[in-house]
Design a protein around this motif. Structure first.
Motif, short mmCIF file in Angstrom:
data_model
loop_
_atom_site.label_atom_id
_atom_site.label_comp_id
_atom_site.label_asym_id
_atom_site.label_seq_id
_atom_site.Cartn_x
_atom_site.Cartn_y
_atom_site.Cartn_z
N VAL A 8 -36.30 -99.13 -22.97
CA VAL A 8 -37.26 -98.14 -22.81
C VAL A 8 -38.57 -98.88 -22.92
O VAL A 8 -39.00 -99.54 -23.71
CB VAL A 8 -37.25 -97.10 -23.83
CG1 VAL A 8 -38.17 -96.20 -23.56
CG2 VAL A 8 -35.74 -96.35 -23.61
N ARG A 9 -39.26 -98.44 -21.82
CA ARG A 9 -40.70 -98.97 -21.99
C ARG A 9 -41.94 -97.89 -21.69
O ARG A 9 -41.57 -97.02 -20.71
CB ARG A 9 -40.94 -99.95 -20.75
CG ARG A 9 -42.19 -100.69 -20.64
CD ARG A 9 -42.22 -101.98 -20.05
NE ARG A 9 -43.62 -102.66 -19.98
CZ ARG A 9 -44.28 -102.82 -18.64
NH1 ARG A 9 -43.78 -102.19 -17.67
NH2 ARG A 9 -45.32 -103.42 -18.86
N LEU A 10 -42.84 -97.93 -22.60
CA LEU A 10 -43.94 -96.88 -22.10
C LEU A 10 -45.21 -97.60 -22.19
O LEU A 10 -45.68 -98.49 -22.85
CB LEU A 10 -43.99 -96.00 -23.56
CG LEU A 10 -43.08 -94.75 -23.81
CD1 LEU A 10 -41.65 -95.41 -24.29
CD2 LEU A 10 -43.44 -94.02 -25.18
N CYS A 50 -49.19 -91.67 -19.94
CA CYS A 50 -48.18 -92.51 -20.46
C CYS A 50 -46.98 -92.53 -19.49
O CYS A 50 -46.47 -91.11 -19.10
CB CYS A 50 -47.53 -92.10 -21.95
SG CYS A 50 -46.14 -92.72 -22.60
N ALA A 51 -46.47 -93.45 -18.86
CA ALA A 51 -45.32 -93.50 -18.00
C ALA A 51 -44.12 -94.21 -18.79
O ALA A 51 -44.33 -95.22 -19.47
CB ALA A 51 -45.80 -94.38 -16.71
N VAL A 52 -42.96 -93.70 -18.79
CA VAL A 52 -41.93 -94.12 -19.43
C VAL A 52 -41.03 -94.57 -18.22
O VAL A 52 -40.71 -94.11 -17.09
CB VAL A 52 -41.20 -93.24 -20.29
CG1 VAL A 52 -40.77 -91.96 -19.58
CG2 VAL A 52 -40.08 -93.65 -20.92
N SER A 53 -40.36 -95.87 -18.51
CA SER A 53 -39.26 -96.44 -17.74
C SER A 53 -38.06 -96.91 -18.39
O SER A 53 -38.26 -97.23 -19.64
CB SER A 53 -39.57 -97.47 -16.78
OG SER A 53 -40.35 -98.54 -17.70
N GLY A 54 -36.77 -96.88 -17.90
CA GLY A 54 -35.79 -97.55 -18.55
C GLY A 54 -34.92 -96.45 -19.55
O GLY A 54 -34.09 -96.96 -20.27
N ALA A 55 -35.46 -95.26 -19.40
CA ALA A 55 -34.59 -94.22 -20.12
C ALA A 55 -33.40 -93.65 -19.68
O ALA A 55 -33.38 -93.55 -18.32
CB ALA A 55 -35.70 -93.26 -20.76
N ARG A 56 -32.40 -93.79 -20.39
CA ARG A 56 -30.96 -93.31 -20.03
C ARG A 56 -30.62 -91.92 -20.50
O ARG A 56 -29.83 -91.18 -20.05
CB ARG A 56 -29.94 -94.11 -20.30
CG ARG A 56 -30.01 -95.52 -19.66
CD ARG A 56 -28.79 -96.44 -20.00
NE ARG A 56 -28.77 -96.73 -21.60
CZ ARG A 56 -27.64 -97.30 -21.88
NH1 ARG A 56 -26.52 -97.64 -21.18
NH2 ARG A 56 -27.65 -97.60 -23.32
N GLU A 107 -41.08 -88.39 -17.00
CA GLU A 107 -41.29 -89.73 -16.57
C GLU A 107 -42.98 -89.97 -16.95
O GLU A 107 -43.19 -91.24 -17.20
CB GLU A 107 -41.12 -89.88 -15.21
CG GLU A 107 -39.78 -89.88 -15.04
CD GLU A 107 -39.47 -90.32 -13.46
OE1 GLU A 107 -40.19 -90.06 -12.56
OE2 GLU A 107 -38.22 -90.61 -12.97
N ASN A 108 -43.51 -89.00 -17.04
CA ASN A 108 -45.09 -89.04 -17.26
C ASN A 108 -45.51 -88.10 -18.47
O ASN A 108 -45.20 -86.93 -18.46
CB ASN A 108 -45.96 -88.79 -16.05
CG ASN A 108 -45.50 -90.11 -15.04
OD1 ASN A 108 -46.12 -91.08 -15.37
ND2 ASN A 108 -44.64 -89.90 -14.23
#
Length: 126
Positions: free
Chosen positions: A2-4, A22-28, A76-77
């Motif tokens: 997870v990356r913010l 804030c954008a989040v990526s890698g979340a499952r 995601e945001n």
């Protein structure tokens, strides 16, 4: 992983408005709650606002009626729209995400959040 990543900070005069994102990526998994914290020089990090997957957002007394937290439906945001800014709002603003949903940690407690962004500077001049 997870990356913010925060963005949108900057300088503004008192009374002005600014939106940080804030954008989040890698979340499952779904985010149970995510929040904005801030830290001013020589002060402790403080919670500003939180939004849940279900339920109403909550705000610190110092920003209620001036700040609005929101998220997109895909989680995601995250945004924090700040209006009527004051010099005391000057700080580094961090977003934080909680995927565990352990309600024994109250939303203002930084220990409730497993993932943090690197922060974005907001400066309000008088």
């Amino acid at each position: 992983q997870v990356r913010l990543v925060e963005s949108g900070g900057g300088s503004v005069q008192a009374g002005g408005s600014l939106t940080v994102s804030c954008a989040v990526s890698g979340a499952r998994y779904s985010i149970y709650r995510w929040a904005w914290f801030r830290q001013a020089p020589e002060k402790e990090r403080e919670a500003v606002a939180v939004i849940f997957d279900i339920g109403s957002p909550r705000y610190a007394d110092s920003v209620r009626d001036r700040f609005t937290i929101s998220q997109d439906s895909a989680q995601e945001n995250l945004e924090l729209h700040m209006s009527n800014l004051k010099p005391e709002d000057t700080a580094i603003y961090y977003c934080a995400a909680d995927y565990k949903g352990d309600t024994s940690n109250e939303w203002r407690d930084a220990r409730a959040y497993q993932h943090w962004g690197q922060g974005t500077q907001v400066t309000v001049s008088s």
